[in-house]
Design a protein around this motif. Structure first.
Motif, PDB file in Angstrom:
ATOM      1  N   THR A   5       0.847  -1.058  -0.173  1.00 37.10           N
ATOM      2  CA  THR A   5      -0.156  -0.203   0.055  1.00 37.10           C
ATOM      3  C   THR A   5       0.924   1.161  -0.048  1.00 37.10           C
ATOM      4  OG1 THR A   5      -1.809  -1.184   1.377  1.00 37.10           O
ATOM      5  CG2 THR A   5      -1.909   1.299   1.225  1.00 37.10           C
TER       6      THR A   5
ATOM      7  N   ARG B  97      -8.004   4.212  -5.062  1.00 36.56           N
ATOM      8  CA  ARG B  97      -9.247   4.322  -4.365  1.00 36.56           C
ATOM      9  C   ARG B  97     -10.337   4.668  -4.979  1.00 36.56           C
ATOM     10  NH1 ARG B  97      -7.558   8.995  -0.656  1.00 36.56           N
ATOM     11  NH2 ARG B  97      -9.638   8.674   0.154  1.00 36.56           N
ATOM     12  N   GLU B  98     -10.244   5.223  -6.176  1.00 35.94           N
ATOM     13  CA  GLU B  98     -11.330   5.527  -7.056  1.00 35.94           C
ATOM     14  C   GLU B  98     -10.994   5.752  -8.407  1.00 35.94           C
ATOM     15  OE1 GLU B  98     -12.748   9.575  -5.750  1.00 35.94           O
ATOM     16  OE2 GLU B  98     -10.747  10.320  -5.992  1.00 35.94           O
TER      17      GLU B  98
ATOM     18  N   ASN C 162      -9.114   4.992   2.877  1.00 39.08           N
ATOM     19  CA  ASN C 162      -9.728   3.653   2.689  1.00 39.08           C
ATOM     20  C   ASN C 162      -9.949   3.409   1.283  1.00 39.08           C
ATOM     21  OD1 ASN C 162      -9.962   3.321   5.377  1.00 39.08           O
ATOM     22  ND2 ASN C 162     -12.035   4.261   5.273  1.00 39.08           N
ATOM     23  N   PHE C 163      -9.744   2.315   0.643  1.00 40.43           N
ATOM     24  CA  PHE C 163     -10.030   2.020  -0.835  1.00 40.43           C
ATOM     25  C   PHE C 163     -11.313   1.614  -1.262  1.00 40.43           C
ATOM     26  CE2 PHE C 163      -5.669   1.626  -0.065  1.00 40.43           C
ATOM     27  CZ  PHE C 163      -5.084   2.036  -1.149  1.00 40.43           C
ATOM     28  N   ASP C 164     -12.177   1.436  -0.105  1.00 38.49           N
ATOM     29  CA  ASP C 164     -13.719   1.240  -0.405  1.00 38.49           C
ATOM     30  C   ASP C 164     -14.527   1.413   0.961  1.00 38.49           C
ATOM     31  OD1 ASP C 164     -13.005  -0.954   0.904  1.00 38.49           O
ATOM     32  OD2 ASP C 164     -12.917  -2.245  -0.855  1.00 38.49           O
TER      33      ASP C 164
ATOM     34  N   TYR D 218      -2.540   4.035  -3.467  1.00 36.71           N
ATOM     35  CA  TYR D 218      -2.941   2.813  -4.271  1.00 36.71           C
ATOM     36  C   TYR D 218      -2.277   1.544  -3.725  1.00 36.71           C
ATOM     37  CZ  TYR D 218       1.770   3.586  -6.010  1.00 36.71           C
ATOM     38  OH  TYR D 218       3.127   3.831  -6.090  1.00 36.71           O
TER      39      TYR D 218
END
Length: 743
Positions: free
Chosen positions: A334, A357-358, A592-594, A382
């Protein structure tokens, strides 16, 4: 007539002096936020901060300045800003410097209500700009301090406006004389603040402020968020240059300047940090086209990256191979990359999947490069899966060209032939040919053998240094450096090796990124600083692979040689690493990634609350059963006596604790306000209130006891009767009044 003395209050001049203190502190805090921005205003902020601090300590200084200074201040600011706009190509830095000058002008001049509000707005502008362009725990602390100062400042301004009915704007002639509130020292105000402070009210205000901050932080954790900074383009107004220099062009000396910076550029969090045995190379940008001032990304490779651009959240790296190869290390990587590092993403090697993340406009992967369309204006995060720290990169197109196949010549596509082009001109080519003959001894060497010999030749002819002196002459800089014995930095060694390999007929290019990093000893992640910036070379081996070659003294990778033994990752356990670990703790929970991590955190909180409530209920039920069993047991005289003795002892202990707490409170009040607080007068006031409440509306208070209590409460000490006897009489009198009312 009421006999209760009103609480002490600050005078109007004391309120004005307190307002001056809060306004100056507010101005200083707003100026400190500029240190989190990449703006050329550090010197201006230092001068402004020193001037504001001096005026804060000595409020009489503004009146000592000549009247001409105040008359020319506003025109001088206008002229300075106009010149700044004319000389600067960016807008926001000019506005920030203008705000600094206005904050300085407002903070060191005497103010009324309108000027006070202007100072708050100017400070708020700097706070908002810094909040948009930075993600820092230090800024969060300054934001809390600014909020507290602003609330106190507005409160004092409101108190002053309720009393002062004069003009709302400071007149110019008022700046020429020292106001009454500016005379004297700060010690008297400190004593007065201690005298009038209601510590219970202050504790309540501090508790409410802390509750609001904690609640805001909890809501920030739970509520889904979006990147506010992605909606702004302020960073483009500040600077067009990357923070690292790893853009599409790296000139000689860029990396050397960057190495002098010890700030953290990125953080890498591995699920299995123990599997990382060698310092990784974080590959960022490939510089395949030679120019006299250095190397740059060729137009064809740049266009190839642009043509692959699409909005994606997932990037597949290893197309033909497995996502998790046998030599994968580190588990899940990460990355937390600081704003403005580069639009090229640092990659430690080949990877299986890259997850953002998006959805963002992503270019690549091509030639081992992955880039965003523009540099990230906020912290970029990322994740990589299946990372393999290999030193080779496949290039089938170049392999076809080496085998003699025709390659379509199109400037819009990547042309591998640029990796064979070096300095032009007969003097440059003759000098390089002579060096190649010296290195190879006139023999035709493979790419690996020539790279190894060229590396030895470079290290024998040039020492390592953070800067290099390029001799004068008509030839290209890198050729002149190769011919000399001058020391050089990593980009000189990498560029020199690439130029020599090209002159020998082997395609080569320069790669820029980071090498190494230190392991944070507190949270077990890698901190990569700007001082870890590095440049190395990649040489084509003739079989379809680019092979990493690091000719810099102390470098690791040289084709044709065995790599050095595995080394232990260097650890950093300093205080700076401890503070940096707090930022990663923040990243791990906040970035957070989701929404799954946030949902998991909410579930954890619910589970903890439920389990805690269940445990408390079970413990309460257990205690209830024990009490019932104890009460249901046989009672005899001995047990009753023990129980009564225990209850009496508990009551006595509670009474003793209350008395001790009361005595401590009385002693502290007497120490805090020795001239105002007297325990005898305070007790007399209490008995007067009790007798008045016991008598009720009838007013049948014992006159002699009331007179003695009033002498204790308001009279001079030498006229006092014996306090203990008076209080005993007051106790008996209250009982008598109560009996009379009942009868």
């Amino acid at each position: 007539m009421s006999t209760v003395s009103p609480p002490p209050q600050l005078s109007l001049d004391e309120l004005r002096r307190l307002k001056w203190l809060l306004g100056g502190t507010l101005a200083l805090v707003s100026l400190w936020t500029i240190f989190f921005l990449d703006v050329e205003a550090v010197g201006l902020v230092a001068v402004a901060g020193a001037a504001i601090a001096a005026a804060l300590v000595w409020p009489q200084l503004p009146a000592r300045l000549p009247a001409l200074v105040w008359r020319l201040s506003v025109p001088g600011i206008i002229v300075a800003v106009a010149a700044d706009f004319y000389l600067s190509h960016e807008t926001l830095p000019v506005l920030i410097r203008l705000a600094v000058l206005l904050v300085l002008y407002r903070a060191v001049s005497y103010r009324r209500r309108r000027e006070d509000l202007q100072l708050i707005l100017l400070g708020l502008f700097l706070i908002v700009v810094a909040g948009v362009l930075t993600v820092s725990l230090g800024f969060a602390v300054l934001l809390l301090l600014f909020t507290a100062c602003t609330l106190g400042f507005l409160f004092v301004v409101t108190l002053i406006d309720a009393v002062d009915t004069g003009p709302t704007v400071m007149r110019p002639e008022e700046m020429r004389e020292v106001p009454a509130w500016a005379r004297g020292g700060w010690g008297r105000l400190a004593v007065r603040l201690r005298q009038v402070a209601d510590w219970r009210l202050l504790a309540l205000a501090a508790g409410l402020f802390g509750f609001v901050v904690a609640l805001s932080g909890l809501l920030f954790l739970v509520i889904p968020r979006f990147e506010l900074a992605t909606g702004f383009f302020l960073d483009r107004y500040i600077t067009r240059k990357t923070h690292t220099g790893f853009s599409e062009t790296v000139r000689f000396g860029d990396v050397g300047e960057l190495v002098k910076d010890e700030s953290v550029a990125l953080r890498v969090d591995l699920t299995d940090a123990a599997s990382l045995r060698v310092p990784p190379y974080f590959r960022m940008v490939v510089l395949d086209e030679y120019v006299p001032s250095g190397f740059r990304l060729s137009t064809g490779l740049k266009n190839q990256l642009i043509s692959s651009q699409s909005a994606r959240q997932y990037v597949r790296g290893r197309v033909n191979g497995p996502v998790y190869p046998a030599d994968a290390v580190g588990g899940q990587w990460t990355f937390y990359v600081e704003p403005g590092v580069s639009r090229f993403l640092p990659l430690p090697g080949s990877f299986g999947n890259l997850r953002l993340r998006e959805q963002l406009p992503v270019q690549g992967p091509f030639q081992g490069l992955v880039a965003l369309r523009t540099e990230a204006m906020a912290m970029l995060a990322y994740q990589l899966e299946g990372v393999a720290l290999g030193a080779t990169l496949r290039d089938p197109l170049l392999a076809q060209y080496v085998r003699g196949a025709r390659v379509k010549r199109d400037e819009r596509q990547y042309d591998p032939r640029v990796t064979l082009l070096g300095p032009i001109g007969a003097p440059n080519q003759d000098a390089l040919a002579a060096m190649v003959r010296e290195i190879s001894g006139g023999a035709k060497l493979s790419a690996a053998d020539f790279t190894a010999r060229a590396t030895d030749w470079l290290r024998a002819h040039h020492a390592y240094a953070l800067s290099a002196h390029i001799p004068r002459g008509p030839k290209d800089d890198i050729v002149k450096w190769l011919e000399s014995r001058e020391p050089g930095f990593c980009e000189h060694f990498a560029a020199g090796l690439a130029v020599l390999c090209r002159a020998a007929g082997h395609p080569a290019r320069v790669v820029a990124g980071f090498h190494g990093g230190t392991l944070n000893a507190f949270e077990n992640y890698i901190m990569v600083r700007n001082s870890d910036a590095h440049a190395w070379a990649e040489v084509f081996d003739g079989d379809g692979n680019w092979v990493r070659a690091d000719p810099t003294p102390g470098g690791e990778a040289v084709p044709g040689r065995t790599t050095r033994d595995e080394v232990r990752q260097e650890q950093d356990n300093s205080w700076s690493a401890r503070f940096d670990s707090l930022r990663v703790l923040w990243y791990r929970r906040i970035v957070n990634f989701d929404s799954r991590q946030q949902a998991q955190m909410v579930d954890d909180v619910k589970t903890f609350t439920t389990e805690t409530g269940t445990a408390l209920r079970a413990r309460l039920e257990e205690w209830t059963k024990r009490i019932k069993a104890w009460l249901a047991g046989p009672w005899d005289g001995r047990r009753i006596a023990r129980t009564a003795g225990g209850l009496t002892g508990a009551a006595a202990a509670a009474w003793g604790l209350l008395r001790a707490a009361r005595m401590a409170w009385t002693g502290w009040q007497h120490w805090r306000r020795p001239g105002e607080f007297d325990p005898v007068r305070r007790e007399a006031g209490r008995w007067l209130t009790r007798l008045r409440a016991a008598a009720g509306r009838s007013g049948a208070e014992p006159p002699e006891v009331v007179a003695d209590l009033q002498r204790l409460r308001f009279g001079r000490r030498e006229t006092w009767p014996e306090p203990g006897r008076v209080f005993q009489r007051a106790r008996r009198a209250r009982r008598a009044v109560r009996r009379d009312k009942v009868g």
